[in-house]
Scaffold this motif. Structure first.
Motif, mmCIF file in Angstrom:
data_model
loop_
_atom_site.group_PDB
_atom_site.id
_atom_site.type_symbol
_atom_site.label_atom_id
_atom_site.label_comp_id
_atom_site.label_asym_id
_atom_site.label_seq_id
_atom_site.Cartn_x
_atom_site.Cartn_y
_atom_site.Cartn_z
ATOM 1 N N PHE A 198 -10.796 17.284 -26.095
ATOM 2 C CA PHE A 198 -10.180 17.869 -27.287
ATOM 3 C C PHE A 198 -9.714 16.809 -28.281
ATOM 4 N N PHE A 206 -20.011 11.504 -24.556
ATOM 5 C CA PHE A 206 -20.219 12.952 -24.798
ATOM 6 C C PHE A 206 -21.004 13.570 -23.636
ATOM 7 N N LEU A 207 -22.122 12.937 -23.276
ATOM 8 C CA LEU A 207 -23.013 13.531 -22.275
ATOM 9 C C LEU A 207 -22.374 13.534 -20.887
ATOM 10 N N LYS A 235 -19.844 16.563 -20.757
ATOM 11 C CA LYS A 235 -20.496 17.659 -21.483
ATOM 12 C C LYS A 235 -19.770 19.001 -21.394
ATOM 13 N N LEU A 249 -16.333 19.160 -23.107
ATOM 14 C CA LEU A 249 -16.504 19.016 -24.554
ATOM 15 C C LEU A 249 -17.062 20.300 -25.171
ATOM 16 N N LEU A 250 -18.052 20.903 -24.487
ATOM 17 C CA LEU A 250 -18.610 22.160 -25.021
ATOM 18 C C LEU A 250 -17.531 23.245 -25.086
ATOM 19 N N GLN A 303 -14.282 22.794 -25.565
ATOM 20 C CA GLN A 303 -13.367 22.503 -26.667
ATOM 21 C C GLN A 303 -14.035 22.753 -28.022
ATOM 22 N N MET A 304 -15.340 22.457 -28.090
ATOM 23 C CA MET A 304 -16.064 22.737 -29.341
ATOM 24 C C MET A 304 -16.038 24.233 -29.621
#
Lengths: 287, 287
Positions: A189, A236-237, A240, A243-244, A246-247
């Motif tokens: 985040f 990022f990877l 993953k 992060l997905l 939070q996106m």
């Protein structure tokens, strides 16, 4: 009582921006620092500055067998590879730590494969610059910054304390402890999502000479759009799923705002802005 | 030759953060400044500081009939209402200008209704703070900032030049000229979209004590999440279509990034980051 003292020999593996800043901060405090990194230039630079006493551009067995504490300042995948290949060279009883920006996919992997007589206690120093390399190192980046220790049930209280002490000595203003999974969720985040946003904002239109019409807002939101693509794509990877998630939270909220705008919901917009203002005020108090 | 000189009397209508900063900057340069605003406190504050020579908390006919240049530092809708009610009091031959952050829905409306012997030349000083009110005024906010003049075919070259000169005297480092529509499109992107993003980032999750784990990235991206809800909701709604278009560009780009992440497209991510880094570098050169 501190579990760390200047009699302990500290080896830094990876003399980039962060490794170099560790060397600079610790040598100033009287610690004996050595370093291993890929290129001789970085070793020479740090020797010349007096940040390290010894250094090597290859995996030097003497430096390794001599080190009580080893700090790995490498990209996550390179760190894991390094441990696989070279962990037999570490001194028995030594403590190793790191600076990696993601934890779940690093900490468990390393702890599972590590020799039982060496302990890995992970940490994330939340500091950086938009430039890289040892020549840009600066221990000032640790002041007013956060340092997060991420122990697991495999860690001893002594190693956790030593790692926290290291953060204090480096000059961080806030030291906290989180599990690797909690860490990854929060970092997704506050750090990774913000980089996704900055990059998208910078690339979403090709208007030229935008810089002539730009105020501080756009400059602030895109400062971090200048980034090391190799490192950040890896971060990022390797994080993953968090992060997905939070996106998605962010995208849903931006959509909610857009719908209020579309339907002329002035009171809804104002309510959202008041909530945002109140939450943001908490951050200023902490500065 | 400058078309503006200290013999001209300047009246500021609306002594908030921006009106007060104009008064401070112009009085320092030797101009005779007066002000009209809603509350006596702000008048007294500016008189006490020596930023204005005269002031009134009501629509003072003497001040108006005396002013060669009038700067309106009001919210857009209040500005339009004010002109409707009070334009008969303006001095014949006077020039009026403003500080409004949106132009299309203000400039044409005012120019269409304005007396033929008074000229309105619009400008947007791209400066501000996270706090409001005359007591927070500071002419330093104009340094390193952009000032955009937005003439239409109803404006004379003399008024356009006078308005540009005003920007120079205020201390702005870059003065540019755009049509009201071009201005609104660019502002929707560099200013309003960034505020939408900052607000959504601040409100999209309710995690407490986030400030303990926050690095500079999150602080930078949310600095502007602390905002005046009355003013910003008005700016958003009065620039709705350009803002919706810019939001769509950004949302599509963030979706593109998310899809690359979902499909482990490391090279795509790196390419996007390299483009973002190259574009952002242009901004640093301009500083």
């Amino acid at each position: 009582m501190r579990l760390i003292n200047t009699q302990q020999k500290i080896l830094i593996v990876g003399l980039g921006l962060l490794g170099g800043s560790y060397a600079k901060a610790l040598s100033k405090k009287g610690f004996h620092i050595s370093a291993i990194t890929l290129d001789q230039y970085s070793i020479d630079f740090a020797l010349d500055k007096g940040w390290i006493e010894k250094g090597s551009a290859f995996v030097d067995t003497d430096l390794l067998s001599d080190a009580d504490i080893v700090v790995f300042a490498l990209y996550p995948t390179i760190f894991i590879d390094w441990i696989q290949k070279n962990q037999h060279l570490l001194k028995s009883g030594s403590i190793i730590t790191d600076v990696t920006g993601i934890k779940g996919s690093v900490v468990y992997t390393i702890q599972d494969m590590l020799r039982p007589d060496v302990e890995f206690i992970a940490a994330h120093p939340m500091a950086g610059r938009e430039v890289s390399g040892v020549e840009n190192s600066d221990d000032c980046i640790f002041h007013n910054a956060n340092y997060i220790v991420t122990p697991t049930d495999k860690n001893t209280p002594e190693a956790i304390q030593l790692c926290r002490d290291l953060g204090v000595i480096l000059g961080f203003s806030r030291i906290s402890t989180l599990s690797p999974d909690e860490h990854d969720k929060i970092i997704a985040f506050v750090s990774q999502l913000t980089h996704c946003i900055a990059v998208s904002l910078m690339t979403c239109q090709k208007t030229e000479h935008l810089e002539d019409y730009t105020g501080d807002s756009f400059r602030d939101l895109t400062r971090i759009a200048r980034l090391n693509d190799e490192m950040w794509s890896e971060l990022f990877l390797m994080n993953k799923e968090p992060l997905l998630q939070q996106m998605k939270l962010f995208e849903d909220e931006l959509t909610r705002l857009r719908k209020m705008l579309q339907s002329d919901d002035r009171e809804g917009l104002r309510e959202m802005m008041r909530y945002s203002t109140a939450r943001r005020a908490l951050f200023d108090k902490k500065l």
